[in-house]
Design a protein around this motif. Structure first.
Motif, PDB file in Angstrom:
ATOM      1  N   GLN A 101       0.841  -1.188   0.000  1.00 40.12           N
ATOM      2  CA  GLN A 101       0.000   0.000   0.000  1.00 40.12           C
ATOM      3  C   GLN A 101       0.878   1.240   0.000  1.00 40.12           C
ATOM      4  O   GLN A 101       2.056   1.179   0.357  1.00 40.12           O
ATOM      5  N   LEU A 102       0.277   2.345  -0.415  1.00 38.55           N
ATOM      6  CA  LEU A 102       0.986   3.607  -0.336  1.00 38.55           C
ATOM      7  C   LEU A 102       1.251   3.935   1.128  1.00 38.55           C
ATOM      8  O   LEU A 102       0.422   3.654   2.002  1.00 38.55           O
ATOM      9  N   SER A 103       2.398   4.523   1.402  1.00 35.03           N
ATOM     10  CA  SER A 103       2.725   4.894   2.772  1.00 35.03           C
ATOM     11  C   SER A 103       1.823   6.026   3.234  1.00 35.03           C
ATOM     12  O   SER A 103       1.229   6.733   2.421  1.00 35.03           O
ATOM     13  N   PRO A 136       6.478   4.438  -0.973  1.00 36.36           N
ATOM     14  CA  PRO A 136       6.306   5.884  -1.131  1.00 36.36           C
ATOM     15  C   PRO A 136       5.538   6.207  -2.410  1.00 36.36           C
ATOM     16  O   PRO A 136       5.678   5.521  -3.430  1.00 36.36           O
ATOM     17  N   ALA A 137       4.750   7.258  -2.372  1.00 40.44           N
ATOM     18  CA  ALA A 137       3.949   7.662  -3.521  1.00 40.44           C
ATOM     19  C   ALA A 137       4.812   8.013  -4.731  1.00 40.44           C
ATOM     20  O   ALA A 137       4.352   7.942  -5.864  1.00 40.44           O
ATOM     21  N   THR A 138       6.080   8.338  -4.486  1.00 42.22           N
ATOM     22  CA  THR A 138       6.995   8.641  -5.595  1.00 42.22           C
ATOM     23  C   THR A 138       7.503   7.378  -6.278  1.00 42.22           C
ATOM     24  O   THR A 138       8.107   7.460  -7.341  1.00 42.22           O
ATOM     25  N   HIS A 139       7.270   6.224  -5.673  1.00 48.61           N
ATOM     26  CA  HIS A 139       7.758   4.953  -6.220  1.00 48.61           C
ATOM     27  C   HIS A 139       6.641   4.084  -6.778  1.00 48.61           C
ATOM     28  O   HIS A 139       6.878   2.931  -7.131  1.00 48.61           O
ATOM     29  N   TRP A 140       5.420   4.580  -6.799  1.00 50.44           N
ATOM     30  CA  TRP A 140       4.276   3.790  -7.273  1.00 50.44           C
ATOM     31  C   TRP A 140       3.522   4.628  -8.297  1.00 50.44           C
ATOM     32  O   TRP A 140       3.237   5.805  -8.059  1.00 50.44           O
ATOM     33  N   SER A 141       3.197   4.003  -9.418  1.00 43.86           N
ATOM     34  CA  SER A 141       2.515   4.758 -10.459  1.00 43.86           C
ATOM     35  C   SER A 141       1.462   3.916 -11.146  1.00 43.86           C
ATOM     36  O   SER A 141       1.447   2.691 -11.046  1.00 43.86           O
TER      37      SER A 141
END
Length: 67
Positions: A8-10, A47-52
């Protein structure tokens, strides 16, 4: 032993993660009859920067939504 892996997103609190673990364990035990102490749950926070999705990170999507 069953192993449930949640990605899940952090950003969730420790209390929320504990509730996720409890609920998943209880549901799996209820459905399968496996004893709760034999069910493993791991939560991986990304992290949201690592998931797209669609080539755009969730960090970028969140930033765009706030504009």
């Amino acid at each position: 032993m069953p192993f449930i892996n949640v990605k899940q997103l952090s950003g969730r609190t420790d209390e929320q993660n504990a509730a996720i673990t409890r609920e998943l364990t209880a549901a799996y035990a209820r459905i399968t009859g496996v004893a709760a102490e034999n069910i493993w749950v791991a939560i991986e926070e990304i992290p949201a920067t690592h998931w797209s999705s669609g080539g755009v990170t969730f960090a970028a999507k969140r930033a765009a939504a706030q504009e």
